[in-house]
Design a protein around this motif. Structure first.
Motif, PDB file in Angstrom:
ATOM      1  N   VAL A 299       0.840  -1.201   0.000  1.00 47.65           N
ATOM      2  CA  VAL A 299       0.000   0.000   0.000  1.00 47.65           C
ATOM      3  C   VAL A 299       0.872   1.246   0.000  1.00 47.65           C
ATOM      4  CG1 VAL A 299      -1.749   1.264   1.271  1.00 47.65           C
ATOM      5  CG2 VAL A 299      -1.849  -1.218   1.166  1.00 47.65           C
ATOM      6  N   SER A 300       1.831   1.282   0.876  1.00 48.54           N
ATOM      7  CA  SER A 300       2.741   2.431   0.873  1.00 48.54           C
ATOM      8  C   SER A 300       4.168   1.940   1.016  1.00 48.54           C
ATOM      9  CB  SER A 300       2.408   3.378   2.016  1.00 48.54           C
ATOM     10  OG  SER A 300       3.407   4.367   2.073  1.00 48.54           O
ATOM     11  N   ARG A 301       5.018   2.372   0.122  1.00 50.24           N
ATOM     12  CA  ARG A 301       6.417   1.983   0.188  1.00 50.24           C
ATOM     13  C   ARG A 301       7.281   3.156   0.618  1.00 50.24           C
ATOM     14  NH1 ARG A 301       7.857  -2.830  -2.035  1.00 50.24           N
ATOM     15  NH2 ARG A 301       9.719  -2.306  -0.889  1.00 50.24           N
ATOM     16  N   VAL A 302       6.656   4.157   1.212  1.00 47.31           N
ATOM     17  CA  VAL A 302       7.409   5.305   1.709  1.00 47.31           C
ATOM     18  C   VAL A 302       7.852   4.980   3.133  1.00 47.31           C
ATOM     19  CG1 VAL A 302       7.288   7.739   2.288  1.00 47.31           C
ATOM     20  CG2 VAL A 302       6.092   6.883   0.269  1.00 47.31           C
ATOM     21  N   THR A 303       9.161   5.028   3.372  1.00 49.51           N
ATOM     22  CA  THR A 303       9.642   4.677   4.709  1.00 49.51           C
ATOM     23  C   THR A 303       9.631   5.892   5.623  1.00 49.51           C
ATOM     24  OG1 THR A 303      11.493   3.970   3.314  1.00 49.51           O
ATOM     25  CG2 THR A 303      11.341   2.974   5.471  1.00 49.51           C
ATOM     26  N   LEU A 304       8.823   5.829   6.670  1.00 48.44           N
ATOM     27  CA  LEU A 304       8.818   6.905   7.663  1.00 48.44           C
ATOM     28  C   LEU A 304       9.981   6.686   8.620  1.00 48.44           C
ATOM     29  CD1 LEU A 304       5.036   7.296   8.580  1.00 48.44           C
ATOM     30  CD2 LEU A 304       6.369   8.527   6.861  1.00 48.44           C
ATOM     31  N   GLN A 305      10.532   7.800   9.086  1.00 47.93           N
ATOM     32  CA  GLN A 305      11.697   7.709   9.974  1.00 47.93           C
ATOM     33  C   GLN A 305      11.330   7.031  11.302  1.00 47.93           C
ATOM     34  OE1 GLN A 305      14.690  11.115  10.158  1.00 47.93           O
ATOM     35  NE2 GLN A 305      13.728  11.247  12.158  1.00 47.93           N
ATOM     36  N   ALA A 306      10.167   7.400  11.871  1.00 42.88           N
ATOM     37  CA  ALA A 306       9.770   6.819  13.165  1.00 42.88           C
ATOM     38  C   ALA A 306       8.273   6.523  13.149  1.00 42.88           C
ATOM     39  CB  ALA A 306      10.116   7.785  14.291  1.00 42.88           C
ATOM     40  N   PRO A 307       7.873   5.413  12.517  1.00 43.76           N
ATOM     41  CA  PRO A 307       6.435   5.126  12.394  1.00 43.76           C
ATOM     42  C   PRO A 307       5.749   4.977  13.745  1.00 43.76           C
ATOM     43  CG  PRO A 307       7.792   3.370  11.405  1.00 43.76           C
ATOM     44  CD  PRO A 307       8.724   4.434  11.844  1.00 43.76           C
ATOM     45  N   ASP A 308       6.485   4.508  14.774  1.00 41.90           N
ATOM     46  CA  ASP A 308       5.872   4.336  16.096  1.00 41.90           C
ATOM     47  C   ASP A 308       5.445   5.684  16.675  1.00 41.90           C
ATOM     48  OD1 ASP A 308       8.662   4.799  15.982  1.00 41.90           O
ATOM     49  OD2 ASP A 308       8.824   4.416  18.143  1.00 41.90           O
ATOM     50  N   LYS A 309       6.202   6.722  16.367  1.00 44.06           N
ATOM     51  CA  LYS A 309       5.857   8.046  16.916  1.00 44.06           C
ATOM     52  C   LYS A 309       4.654   8.646  16.186  1.00 44.06           C
ATOM     53  CE  LYS A 309      10.200   8.642  19.010  1.00 44.06           C
ATOM     54  NZ  LYS A 309      11.549   9.140  18.969  1.00 44.06           N
ATOM     55  N   TYR A 310       4.463   8.234  14.957  1.00 43.99           N
ATOM     56  CA  TYR A 310       3.292   8.671  14.188  1.00 43.99           C
ATOM     57  C   TYR A 310       2.011   8.194  14.886  1.00 43.99           C
ATOM     58  CZ  TYR A 310       0.621   9.522   9.851  1.00 43.99           C
ATOM     59  OH  TYR A 310      -0.260   9.992   8.907  1.00 43.99           O
ATOM     60  N   ASP A 311       2.096   7.049  15.544  1.00 49.91           N
ATOM     61  CA  ASP A 311       0.924   6.481  16.234  1.00 49.91           C
ATOM     62  C   ASP A 311       0.951   6.717  17.737  1.00 49.91           C
ATOM     63  OD1 ASP A 311      -0.330   5.328  13.970  1.00 49.91           O
ATOM     64  OD2 ASP A 311       1.215   3.781  13.946  1.00 49.91           O
TER      65      ASP A 311
END
Ligand SMILES: Cc1ncc(C[n+]2csc(CCOP(=O)(O)OP(=O)(O)O)c2C)c(N)n1
Length: 529
Positions: A299-311
């Motif tokens: 679905v998304s192949r963009v790597t976020l630096q800190a996905p845990d912090k997004y949530d």
């Protein structure tokens, strides 16, 4: 405001100021428009001609603080209208120079006695509309054929989309899909595309994604760039992964093409016409079968630096989580702006609303046949070149004035708001639905983190604690304080989105979170490359 209005509508932005300090107050805004190539006309007042050099109040003539001279350095055309008979011709020049690509600001200074004179319309008057006819068919056939051959020969293609490609972006996306390529954008072009497109690898440049860097570093045999001048923030510090012999640069402006001297091919011309020509000739039969299709399954192949912090549900709210809230709580018709400072990087990296392509007035999905959008449509704007703090605050008001079909969200810092926040009163007067979101870290956060990352002496970044809700309420503006993600539940978004006037959200963010800014420090030489 004129800058925002021009970016949003594609029309000339016009601003007016009085002589002297009124005119000098325009300077930063004009310089910013010059940096970003925005069509803008500044009209300023001037003391009466007989008073030049006599120490008149706010003398801004050549005998005083020479405003025509000052503006000459950051506009394409700056002139004193010294006779009323010049007014029409000079106005025509100023408008045409502003609207010549690449767009630029221009300036006219009117002495008060000239302004008071009567102008008689001339029978030989300028018919400007004749000069503005769209030159949509101008393309260089020979180089378009060369581009087609390169597209056919390549097996791994990455498209690089800059903010100048707005008008062509639907056609570029068709080419991406036909050629089974991947694509990345500059930070300020993210608003042109769907950030959840499976072939998107993210932002390349300030605040960008590792996946975008990877897409270029992984050795595609062709990179095709559209609508970019490869500025520092847009090119990841003029990255060698980008500016090399694999690059083909397509642009309607020679001013942009000269920024990529190493590229193997320059294709000059109207970008949409070029893409449409290539699409019409597609598919070359021999080619499709041997193309290696990239992995676009996820679905998304963009790597976020800190996905845990997004949530993260933590208090104080993480700026990453704030971006998630903003991505999800506003309708598809929303225009976002990110101001100079950490806002730019948090936004470039983490703001990812659901698909905004193909939305019409009021956020309604467009039917397939109306899929082609206006040449200026973008759901996210920032200014990467001159980048003055506070730009987004005025520009948000101008965008709201230019586009009545949705809310405008201005993401800014407390330092920037302290510089230009008074512009909110214009949104009050004009009843404009601008939502000012202040990342309140009682600091010049970008400076603070820059100093820390560089191991420099910590100095001069602290700001006083300001309660921006009270400040807004003193102006009659509805305002909220957000300290944790749960606080968003207390905000009545239905009321906010239907309000005929601005709203302010003072977000007390976790200032210890480090924004994705290492690339900027490498350019400054503050950290090693
Ligand atoms: C008018 C102006 N002065 C200084 C700068 C340099 N500068 C860029 S970002 C920044 C700090 C911004 O602070 P703030 O608005 O509070 O945003 P934050 O980085 O904390 O999110 C500074 C000083 C600038 N771009 N424009």
């Amino acid at each position: 405001m004129a800058d925002g209005y021009a970016r949003e509508t594609g029309r000339l932005g016009v601003c007016v100021a009085t002589s002297g300090p009124g005119a000098t107050n325009l300077l930063t805004g004009i310089a910013c428009a010059r940096g970003s190539g925005v069509p803008l006309l500044a009209l300023t007042g001037q003391s009466a001609l007989p008073l030049f050099g006599r120490n008149a109040l706010q003398d801004s003539s050549c005998a005083g603080v020479d405003i025509v001279g000052i503006f000459a350095h950051c506009t394409r055309y700056s002139s004193l209208v010294s006779h009323v008979e010049q007014a029409e011709t000079k106005m025509a020049h100023a408008i045409l120079h502003a609207l010549r690509k690449p767009y630029a600001p221009t300036h006219l200074s009117f002495p008060v006695d000239v302004l008071r004179s009567l102008v008689m319309p001339r029978s030989t008057g300028h018919e400007l509309s004749k000069l503005f006819r769209e030159k949509s068919c101008l393309i260089d056939e020979r180089t378009v054929e060369a581009l087609e051959a390169e597209l056919i020969a390549a097996s791994r293609i990455v498209f690089f989309i800059g903010d100048g490609a707005a008008e062509a972006v639907d056609s570029i996306m068709t080419l991406v899909e036909l050629s089974r390529g991947l694509f990345v954008t500059t930070p300020d072009a993210k608003g042109l595309i769907n950030p959840r497109h499976p072939a998107y690898r993210g932002v390349f440049g300030l605040g960008g994604h590792a996946s975008a860097q990877q897409a270029l570093a992984d050795g595609p045999d062709l990179v095709v760039a559209f609508g970019t001048g490869f500025s520092e923030f847009a090119s990841n510090n003029w990255s060698k992964d980008l500016l090399n012999q694999r690059l083909i640069h397509v642009d309607e402006s020679e001013d942009n093409l000269i920024r990529s001297p190493l590229s193997k091919l320059h294709v000059l011309g109207h970008m949409r016409a070029i893409c449409d020509r290539l699409i019409a000739a597609w598919p070359p039969r021999s080619y499709v079968n041997r193309r290696v299709a990239p992995d676009v399954s996820a679905v998304s192949r963009v790597t976020l630096q800190a996905p845990d912090k997004y949530d993260s549900d933590a208090t104080p709210i993480k700026p990453q989580r704030l971006m998630k809230e903003l991505s999800e709580r506003f309708p598809p018709s929303t225009r976002f702006l990110a101001d100079a400072g950490n806002s730019m990087m948090w936004t470039a990296h983490y703001l990812q609303p659901p698909n905004r392509r193909g939305t019409g007035p009021g956020g309604r999905p467009r039917s397939r046949s109306r899929e082609r959008r206006s040449g200026t449509a973008s759901w996210l704007r920032m200014t990467l070149e001159f980048a003055p703090m506070g730009w987004a605050i005025g520009a948000a008001v101008g965008i709201a004035r230019g586009n009545p079909h949705g809310p405008v969200v201005c993401i800014t810092g407390d330092g920037s708001y302290l510089m230009s926040g008074q512009e909110i009163t214009t949104a009050v007067e004009e009843k404009l639905p601008v939502i000012f979101v202040i990342l309140n870290d009682h600091a010049y956060g970008m400076v603070m983190h820059g100093q820390r990352l560089a191991g420099a002496e910590p100095t001069a970044f602290e700001l006083t604690h300001v309660d921006f809700r009270k400040m807004a309420e003193s102006m009659g503006v509805v305002a909220h304080v957000v300290e944790s993600p749960a606080d968003f539940e207390q905000i009545d978004f239905d009321a906010l989105l239907t309000r005929r006037g601005p709203t302010l959200i003072d977000v007390r963010i976790d200032r210890e979170e480090v924004p994705p800014m290492v690339q900027r420090l490498k350019t400054l030489g503050s950290v090693s490359a």
